[in-house]
Each structure stands twice: as C-alpha cells, then as structure tokens.
Design a protein around this motif. Structure first.
Motif, PDB file in Angstrom:
ATOM      1  N   ARG A  19       0.825  -1.208   0.000  1.00 14.47           N
ATOM      2  CA  ARG A  19       0.000   0.000   0.000  1.00 14.47           C
ATOM      3  C   ARG A  19       0.863   1.264   0.000  1.00 14.47           C
ATOM      4  O   ARG A  19       0.536   2.244  -0.668  1.00 14.47           O
ATOM      5  CB  ARG A  19      -0.959  -0.008   1.194  1.00 14.47           C
ATOM      6  CG  ARG A  19      -2.038  -1.075   1.092  1.00 14.47           C
ATOM      7  CD  ARG A  19      -3.120  -0.898   2.146  1.00 14.47           C
ATOM      8  NE  ARG A  19      -2.622  -0.899   3.502  1.00 14.47           N
ATOM      9  CZ  ARG A  19      -2.460  -1.979   4.260  1.00 14.47           C
ATOM     10  NH1 ARG A  19      -2.760  -3.167   3.773  1.00 14.47           N
ATOM     11  NH2 ARG A  19      -2.013  -1.878   5.494  1.00 14.47           N
TER      12      ARG A  19
ATOM     13  N   TYR B 112      -7.976   1.447  -6.684  1.00 15.20           N
ATOM     14  CA  TYR B 112      -8.947   2.545  -6.621  1.00 15.20           C
ATOM     15  C   TYR B 112      -9.352   2.835  -5.175  1.00 15.20           C
ATOM     16  O   TYR B 112      -9.461   3.995  -4.761  1.00 15.20           O
ATOM     17  CB  TYR B 112     -10.194   2.218  -7.446  1.00 15.20           C
ATOM     18  CG  TYR B 112     -10.038   2.478  -8.927  1.00 15.20           C
ATOM     19  CD1 TYR B 112      -9.853   3.771  -9.412  1.00 15.20           C
ATOM     20  CD2 TYR B 112     -10.078   1.444  -9.845  1.00 15.20           C
ATOM     21  CE1 TYR B 112      -9.711   4.017 -10.771  1.00 15.20           C
ATOM     22  CE2 TYR B 112      -9.931   1.672 -11.204  1.00 15.20           C
ATOM     23  CZ  TYR B 112      -9.751   2.967 -11.663  1.00 15.20           C
ATOM     24  OH  TYR B 112      -9.608   3.203 -13.006  1.00 15.20           O
ATOM     25  N   GLN B 113      -9.567   1.777  -4.378  1.00 15.63           N
ATOM     26  CA  GLN B 113      -9.940   1.973  -2.971  1.00 15.63           C
ATOM     27  C   GLN B 113      -8.814   2.642  -2.202  1.00 15.63           C
ATOM     28  O   GLN B 113      -9.052   3.544  -1.390  1.00 15.63           O
ATOM     29  CB  GLN B 113     -10.297   0.633  -2.323  1.00 15.63           C
ATOM     30  CG  GLN B 113     -11.597   0.057  -2.809  1.00 15.63           C
ATOM     31  CD  GLN B 113     -11.855  -1.333  -2.258  1.00 15.63           C
ATOM     32  OE1 GLN B 113     -10.936  -2.067  -1.904  1.00 15.63           O
ATOM     33  NE2 GLN B 113     -13.131  -1.716  -2.201  1.00 15.63           N
ATOM     34  N   TRP B 114      -7.589   2.195  -2.434  1.00 17.35           N
ATOM     35  CA  TRP B 114      -6.446   2.794  -1.744  1.00 17.35           C
ATOM     36  C   TRP B 114      -6.281   4.254  -2.132  1.00 17.35           C
ATOM     37  O   TRP B 114      -5.989   5.096  -1.293  1.00 17.35           O
ATOM     38  CB  TRP B 114      -5.165   2.036  -2.068  1.00 17.35           C
ATOM     39  CG  TRP B 114      -5.144   0.625  -1.610  1.00 17.35           C
ATOM     40  CD1 TRP B 114      -5.942   0.044  -0.649  1.00 17.35           C
ATOM     41  CD2 TRP B 114      -4.298  -0.418  -2.095  1.00 17.35           C
ATOM     42  NE1 TRP B 114      -5.636  -1.284  -0.509  1.00 17.35           N
ATOM     43  CE2 TRP B 114      -4.629  -1.598  -1.375  1.00 17.35           C
ATOM     44  CE3 TRP B 114      -3.299  -0.475  -3.055  1.00 17.35           C
ATOM     45  CZ2 TRP B 114      -3.972  -2.799  -1.597  1.00 17.35           C
ATOM     46  CZ3 TRP B 114      -2.656  -1.681  -3.277  1.00 17.35           C
ATOM     47  CH2 TRP B 114      -2.990  -2.831  -2.553  1.00 17.35           C
ATOM     48  N   ARG B 115      -6.468   4.552  -3.435  1.00 13.59           N
ATOM     49  CA  ARG B 115      -6.310   5.936  -3.888  1.00 13.59           C
ATOM     50  C   ARG B 115      -7.368   6.837  -3.256  1.00 13.59           C
ATOM     51  O   ARG B 115      -7.071   7.954  -2.837  1.00 13.59           O
ATOM     52  CB  ARG B 115      -6.382   5.999  -5.414  1.00 13.59           C
ATOM     53  CG  ARG B 115      -6.031   7.390  -5.948  1.00 13.59           C
ATOM     54  CD  ARG B 115      -5.994   7.432  -7.427  1.00 13.59           C
ATOM     55  NE  ARG B 115      -7.333   7.241  -7.970  1.00 13.59           N
ATOM     56  CZ  ARG B 115      -7.639   7.367  -9.251  1.00 13.59           C
ATOM     57  NH1 ARG B 115      -6.707   7.645 -10.137  1.00 13.59           N
ATOM     58  NH2 ARG B 115      -8.872   7.192  -9.653  1.00 13.59           N
ATOM     59  N   ARG B 116      -8.593   6.326  -3.149  1.00 13.33           N
ATOM     60  CA  ARG B 116      -9.660   7.103  -2.514  1.00 13.33           C
ATOM     61  C   ARG B 116      -9.324   7.374  -1.047  1.00 13.33           C
ATOM     62  O   ARG B 116      -9.453   8.500  -0.559  1.00 13.33           O
ATOM     63  CB  ARG B 116     -10.988   6.354  -2.630  1.00 13.33           C
ATOM     64  CG  ARG B 116     -12.195   7.176  -2.238  1.00 13.33           C
ATOM     65  CD  ARG B 116     -13.524   6.463  -2.497  1.00 13.33           C
ATOM     66  NE  ARG B 116     -13.487   5.586  -3.654  1.00 13.33           N
ATOM     67  CZ  ARG B 116     -13.678   4.258  -3.602  1.00 13.33           C
ATOM     68  NH1 ARG B 116     -13.924   3.657  -2.465  1.00 13.33           N
ATOM     69  NH2 ARG B 116     -13.626   3.522  -4.695  1.00 13.33           N
ATOM     70  N   ALA B 117      -8.855   6.345  -0.347  1.00 15.03           N
ATOM     71  CA  ALA B 117      -8.475   6.522   1.064  1.00 15.03           C
ATOM     72  C   ALA B 117      -7.298   7.490   1.189  1.00 15.03           C
ATOM     73  O   ALA B 117      -7.266   8.336   2.094  1.00 15.03           O
ATOM     74  CB  ALA B 117      -8.116   5.176   1.687  1.00 15.03           C
TER      75      ALA B 117
ATOM     76  N   LYS C  55      -9.422  -2.709  -8.543  1.00 16.49           N
ATOM     77  CA  LYS C  55     -10.386  -2.301  -7.517  1.00 16.49           C
ATOM     78  C   LYS C  55      -9.669  -1.929  -6.222  1.00 16.49           C
ATOM     79  O   LYS C  55      -9.992  -0.909  -5.596  1.00 16.49           O
ATOM     80  CB  LYS C  55     -11.390  -3.432  -7.255  1.00 16.49           C
ATOM     81  CG  LYS C  55     -12.422  -3.092  -6.216  1.00 16.49           C
ATOM     82  CD  LYS C  55     -13.390  -4.235  -6.004  1.00 16.49           C
ATOM     83  CE  LYS C  55     -14.368  -3.856  -4.907  1.00 16.49           C
ATOM     84  NZ  LYS C  55     -15.279  -4.930  -4.580  1.00 16.49           N
ATOM     85  N   SER C  56      -8.677  -2.732  -5.831  1.00 17.17           N
ATOM     86  CA  SER C  56      -7.918  -2.417  -4.614  1.00 17.17           C
ATOM     87  C   SER C  56      -7.195  -1.086  -4.761  1.00 17.17           C
ATOM     88  O   SER C  56      -7.194  -0.262  -3.842  1.00 17.17           O
ATOM     89  CB  SER C  56      -6.906  -3.519  -4.313  1.00 17.17           C
ATOM     90  OG  SER C  56      -7.556  -4.708  -3.960  1.00 17.17           O
TER      91      SER C  56
ATOM     92  N   SER D  38      -3.685   6.932   6.280  1.00 21.41           N
ATOM     93  CA  SER D  38      -4.944   6.185   6.173  1.00 21.41           C
ATOM     94  C   SER D  38      -4.736   4.777   5.620  1.00 21.41           C
ATOM     95  O   SER D  38      -5.618   3.933   5.753  1.00 21.41           O
ATOM     96  CB  SER D  38      -5.939   6.946   5.301  1.00 21.41           C
ATOM     97  OG  SER D  38      -5.474   7.001   3.962  1.00 21.41           O
ATOM     98  N   LEU D  39      -3.569   4.524   5.016  1.00 15.56           N
ATOM     99  CA  LEU D  39      -3.285   3.199   4.465  1.00 15.56           C
ATOM    100  C   LEU D  39      -2.347   2.384   5.332  1.00 15.56           C
ATOM    101  O   LEU D  39      -1.932   1.291   4.959  1.00 15.56           O
ATOM    102  CB  LEU D  39      -2.712   3.341   3.049  1.00 15.56           C
ATOM    103  CG  LEU D  39      -3.694   3.905   2.027  1.00 15.56           C
ATOM    104  CD1 LEU D  39      -3.009   4.143   0.699  1.00 15.56           C
ATOM    105  CD2 LEU D  39      -4.874   2.981   1.846  1.00 15.56           C
TER     106      LEU D  39
END
Length: 95
Positions: free
Chosen positions: A21, A49-54, A46-47, A62-63
């Motif tokens: 991450r 994209y989720q990490w980038r949003r967080a 998908k992972s 946050s990661l």
C-alpha cells in the motif's frame, strides 16, 4: 484449526501488505495511472482505486496497518488455557 490471532494475518503478512500500500502511495504521488499501478503491484485495480480514494481523503497514514482485526478475547489467561486443553481433548471426551 485454531489461529493465534483469531484467524487473521500474521504480523509479517500485515507488514508486507502495508508495504504494498505504501508503494501504491508512491505511485499515486508520481501520477501513475491505476491500471499500470495495479499491474506493477500485482493487485486488482479495484484495490488500487480503494487505496487511492483513502489516500486522497486521509493521506498516507490512512493506508497504514491498523493491526489484527476482530474482537479482543473476553476470556482471561486462565480460562484460555482451560479452553485450549478442552479443545485438544476433542468432543468425544466431553460427551
């Protein structure tokens, strides 16, 4: 099968995933596109994209790994030892 931390990841596995991450954050900061990042990190888009949003909402912190998941055991050490003994004896020993 019983796991020492409730069936989750080991500390080493959590560390490895956190490193992936953190590498993703480096790629975000460099402006690398999501599909390229996913291929390089060998994870799903998908992972990423989720990490980038967080990352956009909470930054690098946050990661970070939040430690083992799940609830803390409510049994004291004495009862945990007793339970382990009973489980090792198997169901036939207890009817």
């Amino acid at each position: 099968m019983r796991y020492p931390d409730g069936g989750g990841l080991t500390a080493e596995q959590r560390k490895r995933r956190e490193e992936v991450r953190m590498r993703a954050v480096d790629l975000f900061e460099e402006g690398v596109e999501v599909p390229c990042s996913a291929r390089e990190l060998r994870v799903s888009e998908k992972s990423v994209y989720q990490w980038r949003r967080a990352w956009r909402t909470g930054g690098r912190e946050s990661l970070r790994s939040k430690g083992p998941s799940g609830y803390d055991c409510r049994l004291g050490p004495h009862l945990q030892a007793k339970l382990a003994t009973w489980l090792d004896e198997g169901p036939a020993a207890h009817g």
